[in-house]
Design a protein around this motif. Structure first.
Motif, PDB file in Angstrom:
ATOM      1  N   LEU A 148       0.836  -1.191   0.000  1.00 15.87           N
ATOM      2  CA  LEU A 148       0.000   0.000   0.000  1.00 15.87           C
ATOM      3  C   LEU A 148       0.874   1.244   0.000  1.00 15.87           C
ATOM      4  O   LEU A 148       1.991   1.228   0.504  1.00 15.87           O
ATOM      5  CB  LEU A 148      -0.902   0.010   1.247  1.00 15.87           C
ATOM      6  N   PRO A 149       0.365   2.349  -0.554  1.00 12.56           N
ATOM      7  CA  PRO A 149       1.117   3.609  -0.486  1.00 12.56           C
ATOM      8  C   PRO A 149       1.328   4.003   0.976  1.00 12.56           C
ATOM      9  O   PRO A 149       0.557   3.629   1.858  1.00 12.56           O
ATOM     10  CB  PRO A 149       0.209   4.606  -1.204  1.00 12.56           C
ATOM     11  N   SER A 150       2.341   4.801   1.218  1.00 12.24           N
ATOM     12  CA  SER A 150       2.638   5.242   2.575  1.00 12.24           C
ATOM     13  C   SER A 150       1.544   6.175   3.080  1.00 12.24           C
ATOM     14  O   SER A 150       1.226   7.186   2.442  1.00 12.24           O
ATOM     15  CB  SER A 150       3.986   5.973   2.603  1.00 12.24           C
ATOM     16  N   LEU A 151       0.956   5.809   4.226  1.00 14.99           N
ATOM     17  CA  LEU A 151      -0.089   6.640   4.808  1.00 14.99           C
ATOM     18  C   LEU A 151       0.444   8.039   5.112  1.00 14.99           C
ATOM     19  O   LEU A 151      -0.211   9.051   4.850  1.00 14.99           O
ATOM     20  CB  LEU A 151      -0.611   5.977   6.096  1.00 14.99           C
ATOM     21  N   GLU A 152       1.653   8.101   5.660  1.00 12.02           N
ATOM     22  CA  GLU A 152       2.232   9.389   6.035  1.00 12.02           C
ATOM     23  C   GLU A 152       2.463  10.269   4.809  1.00 12.02           C
ATOM     24  O   GLU A 152       2.135  11.466   4.809  1.00 12.02           O
ATOM     25  CB  GLU A 152       3.549   9.178   6.792  1.00 12.02           C
ATOM     26  N   GLU A 153       3.022   9.672   3.747  1.00 14.07           N
ATOM     27  CA  GLU A 153       3.299  10.457   2.543  1.00 14.07           C
ATOM     28  C   GLU A 153       2.010  10.964   1.900  1.00 14.07           C
ATOM     29  O   GLU A 153       1.919  12.119   1.452  1.00 14.07           O
ATOM     30  CB  GLU A 153       4.093   9.610   1.542  1.00 14.07           C
ATOM     31  N   LEU A 159      -7.735   8.165  -2.256  1.00 13.29           N
ATOM     32  CA  LEU A 159      -6.777   7.104  -1.984  1.00 13.29           C
ATOM     33  C   LEU A 159      -6.390   7.092  -0.500  1.00 13.29           C
ATOM     34  O   LEU A 159      -6.260   6.028   0.122  1.00 13.29           O
ATOM     35  CB  LEU A 159      -5.522   7.307  -2.845  1.00 13.29           C
ATOM     36  N   LEU A 160      -6.246   8.305   0.083  1.00 13.64           N
ATOM     37  CA  LEU A 160      -5.898   8.395   1.499  1.00 13.64           C
ATOM     38  C   LEU A 160      -6.980   7.770   2.368  1.00 13.64           C
ATOM     39  O   LEU A 160      -6.687   7.044   3.324  1.00 13.64           O
ATOM     40  CB  LEU A 160      -5.687   9.865   1.886  1.00 13.64           C
ATOM     41  N   ASP A 161      -8.247   8.005   2.022  1.00 12.19           N
ATOM     42  CA  ASP A 161      -9.347   7.403   2.788  1.00 12.19           C
ATOM     43  C   ASP A 161      -9.281   5.884   2.706  1.00 12.19           C
ATOM     44  O   ASP A 161      -9.489   5.190   3.712  1.00 12.19           O
ATOM     45  CB  ASP A 161     -10.698   7.899   2.260  1.00 12.19           C
ATOM     46  N   ALA A 162      -8.973   5.369   1.505  1.00 11.91           N
ATOM     47  CA  ALA A 162      -8.907   3.912   1.336  1.00 11.91           C
ATOM     48  C   ALA A 162      -7.753   3.316   2.137  1.00 11.91           C
ATOM     49  O   ALA A 162      -7.890   2.268   2.791  1.00 11.91           O
ATOM     50  CB  ALA A 162      -8.758   3.568  -0.149  1.00 11.91           C
ATOM     51  N   VAL A 163      -6.607   3.976   2.100  1.00 10.79           N
ATOM     52  CA  VAL A 163      -5.445   3.468   2.834  1.00 10.79           C
ATOM     53  C   VAL A 163      -5.692   3.537   4.327  1.00 10.79           C
ATOM     54  O   VAL A 163      -5.300   2.632   5.085  1.00 10.79           O
ATOM     55  CB  VAL A 163      -4.168   4.246   2.442  1.00 10.79           C
ATOM     56  N   HIS A 185      -5.383   0.613   7.013  1.00 13.19           N
ATOM     57  CA  HIS A 185      -4.189   0.778   7.847  1.00 13.19           C
ATOM     58  C   HIS A 185      -4.255  -0.112   9.091  1.00 13.19           C
ATOM     59  O   HIS A 185      -5.311  -0.262   9.712  1.00 13.19           O
ATOM     60  CB  HIS A 185      -4.048   2.237   8.279  1.00 13.19           C
ATOM     61  N   GLU A 186      -3.117  -0.706   9.441  1.00  9.56           N
ATOM     62  CA  GLU A 186      -3.048  -1.620  10.586  1.00  9.56           C
ATOM     63  C   GLU A 186      -1.985  -1.144  11.570  1.00  9.56           C
ATOM     64  O   GLU A 186      -0.915  -0.689  11.163  1.00  9.56           O
ATOM     65  CB  GLU A 186      -2.692  -3.040  10.115  1.00  9.56           C
ATOM     66  N   GLN A 187      -2.288  -1.284  12.845  1.00 11.13           N
ATOM     67  CA  GLN A 187      -1.311  -0.924  13.880  1.00 11.13           C
ATOM     68  C   GLN A 187      -0.198  -1.956  13.975  1.00 11.13           C
ATOM     69  O   GLN A 187       0.945  -1.630  14.267  1.00 11.13           O
ATOM     70  CB  GLN A 187      -2.016  -0.785  15.244  1.00 11.13           C
TER      71      GLN A 187
END
Length: 897
Positions: free
Chosen positions: A642-647, A668-672, A676-678
């Motif tokens: 997956l793309p980097s959440l932070e970026e 895309l950010l909403d999808a990631v 996203h997993e801890q």
């Protein structure tokens, strides 16, 4: 500890070489030589059990003092002298002696029994040789002070140097009796200053304190470190040998030396060793004077030389192995002070074992016992030719052995780019992560500023047979350069890294290829194949293959790796990690698949991936024609695709601030964020991913079966095995199996291809419910990396640098559980799963595909549990073959450590 009435002291005439655990190696071998009638000074051994009792309580066990007194009286009677007698003193040495050889790790005190009165008696005993007597006394104070009372050794050394300077002497032989008497006085002052009391004059007190110091030296820092390195149990303790002194420092007709019955460096037969006239044993070890080659003793003392050679031949014949011998000549009389099966280099180990088979002294089984997979691995690593005098840059941790030369690159894409252009590169990173894998594969070697032997870089590099140096923390790494010790190395500059020593050199250091690897690759000429080392490796490996029960497969994801492993003797693929096939330009397709919002988007991504996967498997099955290939369905921690959440969050925030269109990135950010997993390692991966994303596993199974059917149509013989990862409940496997069987039946039809479906046991619950899971599995493959991670509750990527060093230091670990299988915990899970799985399905095939499959000690455990095969990296295949053979014959004892 010892029971009431236990015997703690043995005379040399009472023991033998089979009592190593009780008498230590030195004591057992002194007893054996005594039984053989060799010239051994009289003495006795205090057992390892006495040491264990002392270390447990801080005091000697009851009855030990009385036993020592009794044996000391017998020794005095045999020698005709008494300890501490002012006119004719008996002196003794007090030496350590563990069950396993630990050279130089523990303590020795010589000349015990001397004091201010008996020094004159010793001079008279030596024919009025006062220099010898005062020299012996200064040695006692120096060794006793340093060993028993922790007096800083440099204070004695400095005083000795000052005495030599005052005399204008280059070595201690030029100090006369008066010089040495003055030195004794100074040594006693140094002793008193550091201890707060005078040097003890009671010989029995000297003996007791020296013996207790030897006991304590078992837990000295260097001894603990050595045991950890050699995997010697920490609870064995050391024996103490009390031996009547014989003196090599009585003059030019006396001396001391070390001899080997064969060359411990090369294994060649001949006379090897060193001799030093007018010296005691520690002079040889300390290197304070230059020794002479042993064969020069022939001209100095032909009678002793001839007797020594006769004894050496007798000992080698008796022990049926290379013997390491320590001896002293006292005024023309030869005395044997020690013998042991000698340590040797890896090459010598193979050569000597093969020689002894050829001489009829040992069997092929015994030859196989006397070598190890670790030694074979050493023979396979290329080596730098340091005669070129390279420029050293820095030193880190040798994490994966070998010698690698290449241009410095600082990113995985750059490594891939230059490697594709035919360049050799060294990938330099602060630390590596899974995204660097393509660059690590492309590189000749990896250098990191962080991490240790169980870091990502180290583990992956070892698995691939890549050279790796980790933890070179002096490196200051920038985008296109690194700086160390004031020197800057730019991208494109050439460096050389040594994965054995951890050394990093500037420029290209010449490399010597390993002839053993060339032998396995089949590239040696007929003449080269007949060199003694290669011939020895061939003979022993052939016997290992004929002996072993475990098959050896390889972990391989590419046809090139598979072909190399097959040349190395692999009997199939035990693990093909399909997630490694989706890196690079395919990553976008997997990302599209995971984030697909509609069935149509998902189908398009799967349709694009199918032909790529099918081509992968065609190449792999072709390379392993006729052999089983276990393909693990995709098992990535989701964040890797997956793309980097932070970026993404930064990009959206910046675009919003600038008033730019950011709708696509925001979507895309909403999808990631939704995905996203801890803790990705415990999240949506493995079988869970296949159940949640429809069509993913189906695409892979179709690609596998279509590839197998295609090759069967070409007349080849593919044997695909589909492995479902991370199963924790039988219901998961049943659901995936049902889907797999439908696709297999549709594709295979009447092609004759047989496809097995099994699972990887890597979740503790799977091991504990193996009886249920076996109902739906044709095979189990133990994923020991994750099983260890989940069994211990360790995040592998985090814990090594954080606290593993402390666990090793405290003795909680003898070795990292990621390097060698944890028999008591993780091993028990494997044993339970194997037993319960086979109880339900007797024909269940059992293997292991974690990194432990190439670890020598772990291979022995897998043999004991009754697995069918182990699987490891291509480079480790010969090691696993050898150890599987050794595991099959370990029912008998061996002295080969």
């Amino acid at each position: 500890m010892g029971n009431a009435g236990e015997k703690y002291v043995y005379d040399f005439s009472e023991g033998h070489k089979g009592l190593k655990e009780l008498l230590g190696g030195k004591g057992a071998n002194l007893a054996e030589m005594t039984r053989m009638g060799l010239p051994v000074p009289a003495g006795f051994t205090v057992t390892t059990r006495a040491c264990q009792a002392y270390l447990a309580t801080g005091d000697n066990p009851a009855g030990l003092a009385e036993e020592i007194d009794s044996h000391l009286a017998a020794l005095e009677s045999a020698m005709g002298r008494r300890l501490g007698d002012a006119s004719d003193p008996l002196l003794v040495s007090v030496r350590s002696g563990a069950a396993f050889s630990m050279p130089g790790m523990m303590e020795t005190v010589l000349n015990v029994g001397l004091n201010d009165e008996s020094v004159a008696g010793l001079a008279a005993q030596a024919g009025g040789n006062e220099r010898f007597a005062w020299d012996s006394y200064r040695r006692l104070i120096q060794m006793f002070g340093k060993t028993v009372c922790d007096v800083p050794g440099e204070e004695f050394s400095n005083a000795l140097e000052e005495a030599k300077t005052a005399r204008g002497a280059t070595d201690d032989l030029h100090l006369d009796a008066a010089d040495l008497q003055a030195l004794v006085d100074r040594f006693k002052r140094i002793f008193a200053k550091n201890t707060g009391h005078d040097f003890p004059q009671d010989p029995k007190e000297q003996l007791r304190l020296a013996m207790e110091a030897v006991f304590r030296s078992w837990n000295a820092e260097r001894a603990v470190l050595y045991r950890r390195q050699e995997r010697i149990p920490a609870d064995l303790g050391t024996a103490v040998n009390v031996v009547a002194m014989v003196f090599g420092n009585l003059g030019p007709d006396s001396g001391t030396g070390v001899a080997f019955t064969r060359d411990p460096a090369s294994g060649a037969q001949g006379i090897y060793g060193d001799y030093l006239q007018n010296a005691q044993g520690e002079d040889v070890v300390a290197g304070i004077r230059n020794t002479i080659p042993l064969d020069e003793l022939r001209t100095l003392d032909r009678r002793s030389y001839d007797e020594l050679l006769t004894i050496m031949a007798k000992l080698e014949g008796h022990y049926r192995d290379l013997c390491d011998i320590e001896f002293t000549i006292e005024r023309g009389k030869l005395w044997m002070l020690q013998t042991r099966v000698g340590k040797r280099t890896a090459g010598a180990a193979f050569r000597i074992a093969a020689q002894l088979v050829g001489e009829g002294m040992i069997s092929l089984d015994e030859a196989l016992r006397r070598v190890s997979g670790a030694q074979l691995a050493q023979l396979m690593f290329p080596r730098f030719d340091l005669a070129a005098d390279p420029v050293a840059l820095t030193k880190g941790i040798g994490a994966s052995p070998g010698a690698a030369v290449g241009k410095v690159v600082f990113s995985a894409p750059r490594a891939v780019e230059l490697a594709a252009a035919g360049e050799q590169v060294i990938l330099v990173r602060r630390e590596t992560n899974p995204e660097d894998l393509a660059g690590m594969i492309a590189a000749q070697g990896i250098l990191t500023a962080r991490g240790g032997k169980t870091s990502h870089a180290a583990v992956v590099a070892r698995g691939m047979g890549r050279t790796c140096v980790c933890g070179a923390d002096q490196l200051e790494i920038a985008a296109d350069r690194f700086t160390v010790a004031g020197r800057t190395v730019n991208e494109g500059d050439v460096i050389s890294i040594d994965g054995t020593t951890g050394c990093v050199y500037l420029d290209a250091v010449p490399v010597r290829p390993s002839e053993v690897v060339q032998y396995f690759e089949g590239t040696l000429s007929s003449a080269e194949a007949e060199v003694p080392l290669v011939d020895a490796v061939h003979k022993i490996m052939s016997h290992a293959d004929a002996t072993r029960d475990l098959a050896v497969r390889t972990n391989a994801d590419t046809a090139d790796d598979a072909a190399r492993a097959r040349r190395f003797g692999a009997e199939g693929i035990g693990l093909c990690r399909t997630e490694h096939m989706f890196l690079g330009d395919r990553r976008e397709l997997v990302e599209r698949l995971i984030l697909a919002a509609t069935p149509g988007e998902r189908s398009d991504a799967l349709a694009a991936l199918l032909p790529l996967q099918r081509a992968d498997f065609v190449d792999l099955f072709r390379a392993m024609d006729g052999l089983p290939v276990t393909v693990r369905l995709i098992d990535p921690p989701l964040h890797e695709f997956l793309p980097s959440l932070e970026e993404l969050a930064v990009n959206v925030a910046v675009a919003r601030e600038r008033g730019e269109d950011h709708a696509e990135d925001a979507e895309l950010l909403d999808a990631v964020r939704r995905m996203h997993e801890q803790n990705p390692m415990l999240g949506l991966r493995g079988v869970r991913l296949g159940l949640v994303i429809p069509g993913l596993f189906a695409m892979q199974v179709r690609a596998i079966t279509e590839a197998a059917v295609q090759l069967a149509g070409e007349g080849l013989d593919p044997h695909p095995e589909i492995m479902v990862p991370l199963v924790g409940a039988v219901q998961e496997l049943e659901m995936v199996r049902q889907e797999c069987e439908q696709i297999v039946a549709e594709v295979v039809a009447d092609s004759g291809v047989n496809v097995l479906i099994g699972t990887m046991i890597e979740v503790p619950r799977a091991a504990l419910t193996a009886g249920q899971i076996a109902e739906a599995a044709d095979f189990f493959s133990f994923g020991t990396n994750d099983l260890t991670q989940m069994g211990w509750g360790f995040s592998r990527d985090d814990v090594e640098g954080a606290f593993f060093w402390r666990y090793l230091e405290l003795g909680i670990f003898g070795i990292s559980p990621f390097e060698s299988i944890d028999r008591e915990g993780v091993g028990r899970l494997i044993r339970i799963a194997a037993e319960e799985g086979r109880a339900v399905r007797p024909e269940l095939k059992l293997g292991v595909c974690g990194e432990h499959g190439g670890d020598p000690e772990s291979v022995h455990f897998f043999h004991e549990v009754g697995l069918d095969y182990v699987s490891c990296s291509p480079f480790r295949v010969p090691v696993a073959r050898l150890e599987a053979g050794r595991a099959a014959i370990t029912g008998e004892d061996s002295d080969s450590r």
